[in-house]
Design a protein around this motif. Structure first.
Motif, PDB file in Angstrom:
ATOM      1  N   VAL A  42      -4.607   0.358  -8.766  1.00 38.85           N
ATOM      2  CA  VAL A  42      -3.918  -0.913  -8.537  1.00 38.85           C
ATOM      3  C   VAL A  42      -3.058  -1.239  -9.754  1.00 38.85           C
ATOM      4  CG1 VAL A  42      -4.187  -3.409  -8.220  1.00 38.85           C
ATOM      5  CG2 VAL A  42      -5.679  -1.825  -6.993  1.00 38.85           C
ATOM      6  N   THR A  43      -1.800  -1.558  -9.518  1.00 42.15           N
ATOM      7  CA  THR A  43      -0.904  -2.021 -10.581  1.00 42.15           C
ATOM      8  C   THR A  43      -0.253  -3.323 -10.125  1.00 42.15           C
ATOM      9  OG1 THR A  43       0.899  -0.669  -9.700  1.00 42.15           O
ATOM     10  CG2 THR A  43      -0.441   0.282 -11.499  1.00 42.15           C
ATOM     11  N   PHE A  44       0.345  -4.039 -11.088  1.00 38.13           N
ATOM     12  CA  PHE A  44       0.876  -5.370 -10.797  1.00 38.13           C
ATOM     13  C   PHE A  44       2.327  -5.487 -11.232  1.00 38.13           C
ATOM     14  CE2 PHE A  44      -3.673  -5.871 -11.670  1.00 38.13           C
ATOM     15  CZ  PHE A  44      -4.098  -6.443 -10.470  1.00 38.13           C
ATOM     16  N   GLY A  45       3.030  -6.340 -10.512  1.00 35.81           N
ATOM     17  CA  GLY A  45       4.371  -6.767 -10.897  1.00 35.81           C
ATOM     18  C   GLY A  45       4.469  -8.274 -10.764  1.00 35.81           C
ATOM     19  N   ILE A  46       5.192  -8.894 -11.674  1.00 34.88           N
ATOM     20  CA  ILE A  46       5.316 -10.359 -11.667  1.00 34.88           C
ATOM     21  C   ILE A  46       6.798 -10.726 -11.653  1.00 34.88           C
ATOM     22  CG2 ILE A  46       4.852 -12.510 -12.895  1.00 34.88           C
ATOM     23  CD1 ILE A  46       2.413 -11.138 -14.113  1.00 34.88           C
ATOM     24  N   THR A  47       7.189 -11.585 -10.738  1.00 37.09           N
ATOM     25  CA  THR A  47       8.570 -12.046 -10.684  1.00 37.09           C
ATOM     26  C   THR A  47       8.582 -13.572 -10.591  1.00 37.09           C
ATOM     27  OG1 THR A  47       8.717 -11.951  -8.275  1.00 37.09           O
ATOM     28  CG2 THR A  47       9.294  -9.951  -9.483  1.00 37.09           C
ATOM     29  N   ASN A 106       0.847  -1.197   0.000  1.00 36.17           N
ATOM     30  CA  ASN A 106       0.000   0.000   0.000  1.00 36.17           C
ATOM     31  C   ASN A 106       0.884   1.248   0.000  1.00 36.17           C
ATOM     32  OD1 ASN A 106      -1.986   1.897   0.175  1.00 36.17           O
ATOM     33  ND2 ASN A 106      -2.666   1.348   2.242  1.00 36.17           N
ATOM     34  N   SER A 107       1.000   1.890  -1.166  1.00 34.70           N
ATOM     35  CA  SER A 107       1.788   3.117  -1.286  1.00 34.70           C
ATOM     36  C   SER A 107       0.926   4.357  -1.136  1.00 34.70           C
ATOM     37  CB  SER A 107       2.504   3.136  -2.642  1.00 34.70           C
ATOM     38  OG  SER A 107       3.356   2.025  -2.775  1.00 34.70           O
ATOM     39  N   ASP A 108      -0.348   4.154  -0.832  1.00 33.08           N
ATOM     40  CA  ASP A 108      -1.279   5.270  -0.645  1.00 33.08           C
ATOM     41  C   ASP A 108      -1.201   5.771   0.802  1.00 33.08           C
ATOM     42  OD1 ASP A 108      -3.239   7.115  -1.094  1.00 33.08           O
ATOM     43  OD2 ASP A 108      -4.855   5.678  -1.403  1.00 33.08           O
ATOM     44  N   SER A 109      -1.734   6.950   1.027  1.00 36.28           N
ATOM     45  CA  SER A 109      -1.765   7.515   2.383  1.00 36.28           C
ATOM     46  C   SER A 109      -3.026   7.107   3.137  1.00 36.28           C
ATOM     47  CB  SER A 109      -1.673   9.045   2.315  1.00 36.28           C
ATOM     48  OG  SER A 109      -2.751   9.576   1.555  1.00 36.28           O
ATOM     49  N   LYS A 110      -3.860   6.297   2.491  1.00 37.09           N
ATOM     50  CA  LYS A 110      -5.120   5.882   3.104  1.00 37.09           C
ATOM     51  C   LYS A 110      -5.133   4.376   3.358  1.00 37.09           C
ATOM     52  CE  LYS A 110      -7.677   9.448   0.533  1.00 37.09           C
ATOM     53  NZ  LYS A 110      -8.762   9.684  -0.459  1.00 37.09           N
ATOM     54  N   LYS A 111      -5.959   3.954   4.295  1.00 35.99           N
ATOM     55  CA  LYS A 111      -6.181   2.533   4.551  1.00 35.99           C
ATOM     56  C   LYS A 111      -7.121   1.982   3.488  1.00 35.99           C
ATOM     57  CE  LYS A 111      -6.827   1.240   8.764  1.00 35.99           C
ATOM     58  NZ  LYS A 111      -7.420   0.963  10.114  1.00 35.99           N
ATOM     59  N   PRO A 115      -1.621   2.401   5.436  1.00 37.56           N
ATOM     60  CA  PRO A 115      -0.670   3.124   4.582  1.00 37.56           C
ATOM     61  C   PRO A 115       0.767   2.636   4.798  1.00 37.56           C
ATOM     62  CG  PRO A 115      -2.220   4.651   5.580  1.00 37.56           C
ATOM     63  CD  PRO A 115      -2.461   3.317   6.229  1.00 37.56           C
ATOM     64  N   GLU A 116       1.496   2.467   3.687  1.00 36.03           N
ATOM     65  CA  GLU A 116       2.899   2.024   3.693  1.00 36.03           C
ATOM     66  C   GLU A 116       3.081   0.605   4.226  1.00 36.03           C
ATOM     67  OE1 GLU A 116       4.956   3.928   2.104  1.00 36.03           O
ATOM     68  OE2 GLU A 116       3.391   5.455   1.917  1.00 36.03           O
ATOM     69  N   GLU A 117       2.004  -0.134   4.404  1.00 40.56           N
ATOM     70  CA  GLU A 117       2.119  -1.508   4.908  1.00 40.56           C
ATOM     71  C   GLU A 117       2.335  -2.482   3.751  1.00 40.56           C
ATOM     72  OE1 GLU A 117      -0.307  -4.751   7.723  1.00 40.56           O
ATOM     73  OE2 GLU A 117      -1.289  -2.912   7.031  1.00 40.56           O
ATOM     74  N   TYR A 145       0.258  -3.532  -6.107  1.00 41.93           N
ATOM     75  CA  TYR A 145       0.578  -2.205  -5.581  1.00 41.93           C
ATOM     76  C   TYR A 145      -0.672  -1.326  -5.562  1.00 41.93           C
ATOM     77  CZ  TYR A 145       5.361  -3.675  -6.683  1.00 41.93           C
ATOM     78  OH  TYR A 145       6.541  -4.371  -6.765  1.00 41.93           O
ATOM     79  N   ILE A 146      -0.947  -0.718  -4.407  1.00 40.66           N
ATOM     80  CA  ILE A 146      -2.057   0.228  -4.269  1.00 40.66           C
ATOM     81  C   ILE A 146      -1.465   1.636  -4.242  1.00 40.66           C
ATOM     82  CG2 ILE A 146      -4.031   0.934  -2.883  1.00 40.66           C
ATOM     83  CD1 ILE A 146      -3.974  -1.863  -1.610  1.00 40.66           C
ATOM     84  N   SER A 147      -2.014   2.526  -5.043  1.00 39.59           N
ATOM     85  CA  SER A 147      -1.498   3.896  -5.091  1.00 39.59           C
ATOM     86  C   SER A 147      -2.646   4.894  -4.974  1.00 39.59           C
ATOM     87  CB  SER A 147      -0.734   4.125  -6.389  1.00 39.59           C
ATOM     88  OG  SER A 147      -1.624   4.180  -7.496  1.00 39.59           O
ATOM     89  N   ASP A 148      -2.291   6.181  -4.935  1.00 39.15           N
ATOM     90  CA  ASP A 148      -3.311   7.235  -4.848  1.00 39.15           C
ATOM     91  C   ASP A 148      -3.694   7.770  -6.227  1.00 39.15           C
ATOM     92  OD1 ASP A 148      -1.029   8.529  -5.522  1.00 39.15           O
ATOM     93  OD2 ASP A 148      -1.088  10.010  -3.895  1.00 39.15           O
TER      94      ASP A 148
END
Length: 274
Positions: free
Chosen positions: A267-272, A180-185, A209-211, A258-261
């Motif tokens: 919401v965006t995704f990364g795959i590894t 969570n890269s947003d400032s909100k829960k 937030p930031e969790e 990834y959660i953003s503001d």
């Protein structure tokens, strides 16, 4: 973790890994009836130790000009692992002045195919024999030089042996991570469906937030899984992930969420691959 790359890239990395121990080895030419490919003998204990992971291999130099002229004529004879194969060229493309692609079957082998990629001073390709042999020769350049010529590695994949090796391996479990890269829960619901569209995992998360939250490892079978993700009971997203064998160069994909503001892309995704 590393970002997943095309299967083709792993073969180039193999060539680099093999030849990291090449320098300082003793080499000598071995006469070859086919002067397009000249075999080189490598005497190096580290190299031979690494080779135990390959079904078979050899090191060679290749005359690129002769190879291209032969391909332009419609037939290419390549001596690989002591055997000569005739490739009938059925596809030919010229991407740039110095980049060519040729493809076609191997004469005498059903369901066979050769793919040859040529540049001005480099070459890579594969020769798959199909039935009944079911082996593929891969040819890749290295960074090493021998008498001013690029050294290539030719290594064989025996698909019957490969299948037997894979059957002994376990399937790497699935796992995902919420950031969570947003400032909100936020509240997020995640459900995973297998290739039969049956639910194999479902959980709701409240993330501050930031969790960052890591999922448990989820037992899987070989195949593709679909993630259905709902953010704050309003936005629905979907992502597909491949479950694979727990091998060094082929393992299950891990999903990063990834959660953003950003209101347009919350919401965006990364795959590894582990």
């Amino acid at each position: 973790m590393r970002f997943k790359i095309l299967a083709a890239a792993i073969l180039i990395l193999l060539g680099i890994a093999v030849f990291a121990v090449y320098s300082g080895s003793s080499n000598k030419d071995i006469p070859d009836d086919n002067d397009i490919i000249q075999k080189i003998e490598v005497n190096n204990s580290s190299f031979l130790e690494f080779s135990k992971d390959l079904d078979d291999f050899e090191t060679v130099t290749i005359d690129i000009d002769k190879l291209r002229k032969a391909a332009d004529s419609g037939h290419v004879f390549l001596r690989l692992m002591g055997e000569e194969y005739k490739i009938r060229i059925q596809e030919a493309s010229r991407y740039t002045e110095d980049e060519y692609f040729y493809a076609g079957p191997v004469v005498g082998y059903n369901e066979s195919r050769a793919d040859l990629y040529l540049q001005k001073n480099s070459f890579c390709g594969s020769v798959g024999l199909g039935k009944p042999r079911n082996v593929t020769y891969n040819i890749r350049p290295t960074d090493e030089k021998y008498n001013g010529k690029t050294v290539y590695i030719v290594f064989m994949q025996d698909w019957k042996k490969e299948k037997e090796r894979l059957e002994k391996m376990e399937i790497d479990p699935l796992q995902f991570f919420l950031i969570n890269s947003d400032s909100k829960k936020h509240v997020m619901s995640i459900e995973i469906f297998d290739f039969n569209n049956e639910s194999v995992f479902k959980e709701n998360y409240t993330i501050d937030p930031e969790e960052k939250i890591s999922s448990p490892k989820i037992k899987a079978e070989l195949g593709q899984y679909r993630y259905e993700i709902i953010l704050d009971n309003k936005f629905t997203f979907e992502q597909k992930i491949q479950a694979d064998y727990a091998a060094d160069v082929s393992s299950s994909e891990a999903l990063y969420i990834y959660i953003s503001d950003d209101p347009e892309n919350p919401v965006t995704f990364g795959i590894t691959v582990a």
